[in-house]
Design an enzyme around this catalytic site. Structure first.
Site, PDB file in Angstrom:
ATOM      1  N   ARG A  32     -17.793  -4.857 -15.434  1.00 24.44           N
ATOM      2  CA  ARG A  32     -18.458  -3.885 -16.310  1.00 24.44           C
ATOM      3  C   ARG A  32     -17.581  -2.660 -16.528  1.00 24.44           C
ATOM      4  O   ARG A  32     -17.498  -2.144 -17.646  1.00 24.44           O
ATOM      5  CB  ARG A  32     -19.823  -3.478 -15.738  1.00 24.44           C
ATOM      6  CG  ARG A  32     -20.847  -4.610 -15.795  1.00 24.44           C
ATOM      7  CD  ARG A  32     -22.166  -4.214 -15.161  1.00 24.44           C
ATOM      8  NE  ARG A  32     -21.927  -3.830 -13.771  1.00 24.44           N
ATOM      9  CZ  ARG A  32     -22.574  -2.862 -13.134  1.00 24.44           C
ATOM     10  NH1 ARG A  32     -23.499  -2.157 -13.739  1.00 24.44           N
ATOM     11  NH2 ARG A  32     -22.292  -2.590 -11.874  1.00 24.44           N
ATOM     12  N   ASN A  50     -25.503  -5.862 -15.724  1.00 24.31           N
ATOM     13  CA  ASN A  50     -25.647  -7.055 -14.897  1.00 24.31           C
ATOM     14  C   ASN A  50     -27.019  -7.671 -15.131  1.00 24.31           C
ATOM     15  O   ASN A  50     -28.026  -6.962 -15.149  1.00 24.31           O
ATOM     16  CB  ASN A  50     -25.516  -6.714 -13.411  1.00 24.31           C
ATOM     17  CG  ASN A  50     -24.097  -6.516 -12.965  1.00 24.31           C
ATOM     18  OD1 ASN A  50     -23.147  -6.964 -13.616  1.00 24.31           O
ATOM     19  ND2 ASN A  50     -23.917  -5.845 -11.851  1.00 24.31           N
TER      20      ASN A  50
END
Length: 103
Positions: A32, A50
């Site tokens: 990320r 997520n």
């Protein structure tokens, strides 16, 4: 004003929304953060989140060429972890996004 300075996703009439589901070993490996860095370099707004099933969902808005560039980087093989599958869709931009964040 530069694209980075726009709030609320107001980055132009040609803006689109890219939604990407990234499958593989992409959680707990800096994926990320890496995605956020690439998106900011391209002047995009959105987030990388997520999912409970181990995938990462990337939402990005901006001009189509920059979205295509981000998609290419996600598929490019130089990401953290291991990307097995990338599933994308394009839609009209919705706005309401500011910066690019990890969730």
């Amino acid at each position: 004003m530069s694209e980075e300075g726009h709030a609320g996703g107001g980055i132009g009439d040609d803006a689109q929304r890219l939604t990407v589901w990234v499958h593989g070993h992409v959680q707990g490996v800096g994926f990320r953060w890496w995605t956020r860095s690439r998106a900011l370099e391209l002047g995009l707004v959105g987030h990388a989140t997520n999912a409970r099933d181990g995938r990462v969902c990337v939402i990005a808005e901006g001009p189509r060429p920059q979205l295509d560039a981000l998609l290419g980087k996600l598929r490019g093989g130089n990401t953290p972890g291991r990307v097995d599958t990338v599933v994308e869709s394009f839609d009209p931009a919705r706005g309401g996004l500011s910066g690019f964040v990890e969730r």
